[in-house]
Design a protein around this motif. Structure first.
Motif, PDB file in Angstrom:
ATOM      1  N   UNK A 172      -0.785   6.155  -6.579  1.00  0.00           N
ATOM      2  CA  UNK A 172      -2.231   6.197  -6.346  1.00  0.00           C
ATOM      3  C   UNK A 172      -2.468   6.768  -4.951  1.00  0.00           C
ATOM      4  N   UNK A 173      -2.463   8.094  -4.807  1.00  0.00           N
ATOM      5  CA  UNK A 173      -2.543   8.701  -3.469  1.00  0.00           C
ATOM      6  C   UNK A 173      -3.825   8.420  -2.714  1.00  0.00           C
ATOM      7  N   UNK A 174      -4.803   7.760  -3.345  1.00  0.00           N
ATOM      8  CA  UNK A 174      -6.058   7.453  -2.643  1.00  0.00           C
ATOM      9  C   UNK A 174      -5.940   6.206  -1.773  1.00  0.00           C
ATOM     10  N   UNK A 175      -4.852   5.459  -1.886  1.00  0.00           N
ATOM     11  CA  UNK A 175      -4.705   4.250  -1.081  1.00  0.00           C
ATOM     12  C   UNK A 175      -4.570   4.611   0.400  1.00  0.00           C
ATOM     13  N   UNK A 176      -5.198   3.821   1.294  1.00  0.00           N
ATOM     14  CA  UNK A 176      -5.219   4.164   2.725  1.00  0.00           C
ATOM     15  C   UNK A 176      -3.991   3.652   3.475  1.00  0.00           C
ATOM     16  N   UNK A 177      -2.803   3.968   3.002  1.00  0.00           N
ATOM     17  CA  UNK A 177      -1.601   3.409   3.626  1.00  0.00           C
ATOM     18  C   UNK A 177      -1.418   3.903   5.056  1.00  0.00           C
ATOM     19  N   UNK A 178      -1.684   5.187   5.300  1.00  0.00           N
ATOM     20  CA  UNK A 178      -1.539   5.706   6.653  1.00  0.00           C
ATOM     21  C   UNK A 178      -2.482   5.028   7.625  1.00  0.00           C
ATOM     22  N   UNK A 179      -3.721   4.801   7.193  1.00  0.00           N
ATOM     23  CA  UNK A 179      -4.694   4.134   8.054  1.00  0.00           C
ATOM     24  C   UNK A 179      -4.275   2.695   8.353  1.00  0.00           C
ATOM     25  N   UNK A 180      -3.711   2.007   7.363  1.00  0.00           N
ATOM     26  CA  UNK A 180      -3.251   0.638   7.588  1.00  0.00           C
ATOM     27  C   UNK A 180      -2.127   0.588   8.619  1.00  0.00           C
ATOM     28  N   UNK A 181      -1.171   1.510   8.490  1.00  0.00           N
ATOM     29  CA  UNK A 181      -0.066   1.553   9.452  1.00  0.00           C
ATOM     30  C   UNK A 181      -0.594   1.831  10.850  1.00  0.00           C
ATOM     31  N   UNK A 210       0.827  -1.204   0.000  1.00  0.00           N
ATOM     32  CA  UNK A 210       0.000   0.000   0.000  1.00  0.00           C
ATOM     33  C   UNK A 210       0.865   1.259   0.000  1.00  0.00           C
ATOM     34  N   UNK A 211       1.895   1.268   0.834  1.00  0.00           N
ATOM     35  CA  UNK A 211       2.778   2.435   0.901  1.00  0.00           C
ATOM     36  C   UNK A 211       3.578   2.585  -0.384  1.00  0.00           C
ATOM     37  N   UNK A 212       4.031   1.472  -0.915  1.00  0.00           N
ATOM     38  CA  UNK A 212       4.809   1.498  -2.153  1.00  0.00           C
ATOM     39  C   UNK A 212       4.010   2.092  -3.303  1.00  0.00           C
ATOM     40  N   UNK A 213       2.725   1.740  -3.379  1.00  0.00           N
ATOM     41  CA  UNK A 213       1.907   2.140  -4.513  1.00  0.00           C
ATOM     42  C   UNK A 213       1.239   3.496  -4.343  1.00  0.00           C
ATOM     43  N   UNK A 265       8.298   3.260   1.871  1.00  0.00           N
ATOM     44  CA  UNK A 265       8.163   4.670   1.513  1.00  0.00           C
ATOM     45  C   UNK A 265       9.325   5.129   0.647  1.00  0.00           C
ATOM     46  N   UNK A 266      10.538   4.809   1.063  1.00  0.00           N
ATOM     47  CA  UNK A 266      11.721   5.230   0.304  1.00  0.00           C
ATOM     48  C   UNK A 266      11.778   4.521  -1.046  1.00  0.00           C
ATOM     49  N   UNK A 267      11.456   3.238  -1.066  1.00  0.00           N
ATOM     50  CA  UNK A 267      11.488   2.497  -2.327  1.00  0.00           C
ATOM     51  C   UNK A 267      10.454   3.045  -3.310  1.00  0.00           C
ATOM     52  N   UNK A 268       9.255   3.367  -2.822  1.00  0.00           N
ATOM     53  CA  UNK A 268       8.237   3.947  -3.689  1.00  0.00           C
ATOM     54  C   UNK A 268       8.670   5.291  -4.244  1.00  0.00           C
ATOM     55  N   UNK A 269       9.276   6.120  -3.403  1.00  0.00           N
ATOM     56  CA  UNK A 269       9.797   7.411  -3.867  1.00  0.00           C
ATOM     57  C   UNK A 269      10.828   7.218  -4.969  1.00  0.00           C
ATOM     58  N   UNK A 270      11.728   6.255  -4.766  1.00  0.00           N
ATOM     59  CA  UNK A 270      12.788   6.019  -5.746  1.00  0.00           C
ATOM     60  C   UNK A 270      12.214   5.554  -7.078  1.00  0.00           C
ATOM     61  N   UNK A 271      11.228   4.649  -7.027  1.00  0.00           N
ATOM     62  CA  UNK A 271      10.619   4.171  -8.268  1.00  0.00           C
ATOM     63  C   UNK A 271       9.914   5.306  -9.010  1.00  0.00           C
ATOM     64  N   UNK A 272       9.211   6.168  -8.262  1.00  0.00           N
ATOM     65  CA  UNK A 272       8.550   7.309  -8.896  1.00  0.00           C
ATOM     66  C   UNK A 272       9.573   8.270  -9.493  1.00  0.00           C
ATOM     67  N   UNK A 273      10.648   8.489  -8.779  1.00  0.00           N
ATOM     68  CA  UNK A 273      11.728   9.360  -9.279  1.00  0.00           C
ATOM     69  C   UNK A 273      12.295   8.811 -10.585  1.00  0.00           C
ATOM     70  N   UNK A 274      12.585   7.504 -10.617  1.00  0.00           N
ATOM     71  CA  UNK A 274      13.149   6.895 -11.826  1.00  0.00           C
ATOM     72  C   UNK A 274      12.163   6.937 -12.989  1.00  0.00           C
ATOM     73  N   UNK A 275      10.894   6.727 -12.679  1.00  0.00           N
ATOM     74  CA  UNK A 275       9.877   6.786 -13.718  1.00  0.00           C
ATOM     75  C   UNK A 275       9.805   8.183 -14.318  1.00  0.00           C
ATOM     76  N   UNK A 276       9.809   9.190 -13.453  1.00  0.00           N
ATOM     77  CA  UNK A 276       9.732  10.569 -13.942  1.00  0.00           C
ATOM     78  C   UNK A 276      10.999  10.971 -14.683  1.00  0.00           C
TER      79      UNK A 276
END
Length: 207
Positions: free
Chosen positions: A31-40, A24-27, A71-82
């Motif tokens: 997809x900012x609508x995912x409830x990652x904070x609530x899950x944690x 959830x955090x990775x994605x 969180x860091x891995x998701x940021x890195x993947x988004x950075x590389x994609x952009x």
């Protein structure tokens, strides 16, 4: 209350909770609508109910490591994609109203504010997406972005896990407690968005 405690434990017990939280955090950078904070927070709330007789709750340390790493891995993947996305990425952002609004509101402030705003943006709605994608689109060097992303991920994960655990200890490991802690996370996000958008102070005149 006992029913609520039992349902929290049943939903968060077992090792499967960690990959669900991590995914959830990775994605949610995409997809900012995912409830990652609530899950944690929910998992951390359940962890507050651990006893010698009922140890089958998530580990706070594993939950923290899982959330920060994802969180860091998701940021890195988004950075590389952009970094490689170009016009295709711009079209994808334009199709998302939430990302478009966040980019408009936060983009200029983040460029102006530098690294510490990366940490603040991790709490702001869609701020993580704007920062990670924006850093890649602007061709920022990875060593300029990744350390701040790591600090942001650890800070957000620690705050979220801490909120859930303290709420569980204070109000009991219930859905109500998880909801109150989630509200506190949203309030922190609102404050972070306000601080990011606040105009920079004008320099003092030279006497």
């Amino acid at each position: 209350m006992l029913d609520s405690l039992g349902s929290l434990r049943s939903l968060t017990a077992g090792p499967w909770i960690y990959p669900v939280v991590a995914t959830s955090i990775l994605l949610d950078v995409f997809l900012p609508v995912l409830p990652s904070g609530f899950l944690v927070i929910t998992a951390a709330t359940a962890a507050a109910s651990a006893t010698a007789a009922a140890p089958d709750v998530p580990s706070l340390l594993l939950l923290l490591l899982c959330a920060a790493t994802a969180s860091v891995l998701g940021d890195f993947l988004a950075y590389r994609l952009a970094l490689r996305g170009g016009a295709r990425l711009d079209r994808a952002i334009a199709r998302s109203k939430r990302l478009s609004v966040a980019q408009e509101r936060l983009g200029t402030a983040l460029v102006r504010g530098g690294g510490l705003l990366v940490v603040l943006a991790r709490f702001a709605p869609a701020g993580r997406s704007v920062v990670s994608l924006g850093a890649g689109a602007a061709k920022r060097r990875i060593e300029e972005f990744l350390p701040w992303s790591a600090l942001a991920g650890v800070t957000w994960a620690s705050y979220s896990v801490g909120l859930g655990w303290l709420g569980g200890k204070w109000l009991g490991a219930t859905w109500f407690s998880a909801g109150v802690s989630t509200l506190a996370l949203f309030l922190a996000g609102g404050l972070a968005a306000y601080l990011i958008r606040r105009p920079a102070a004008a320099p003092a005149p030279v006497s």
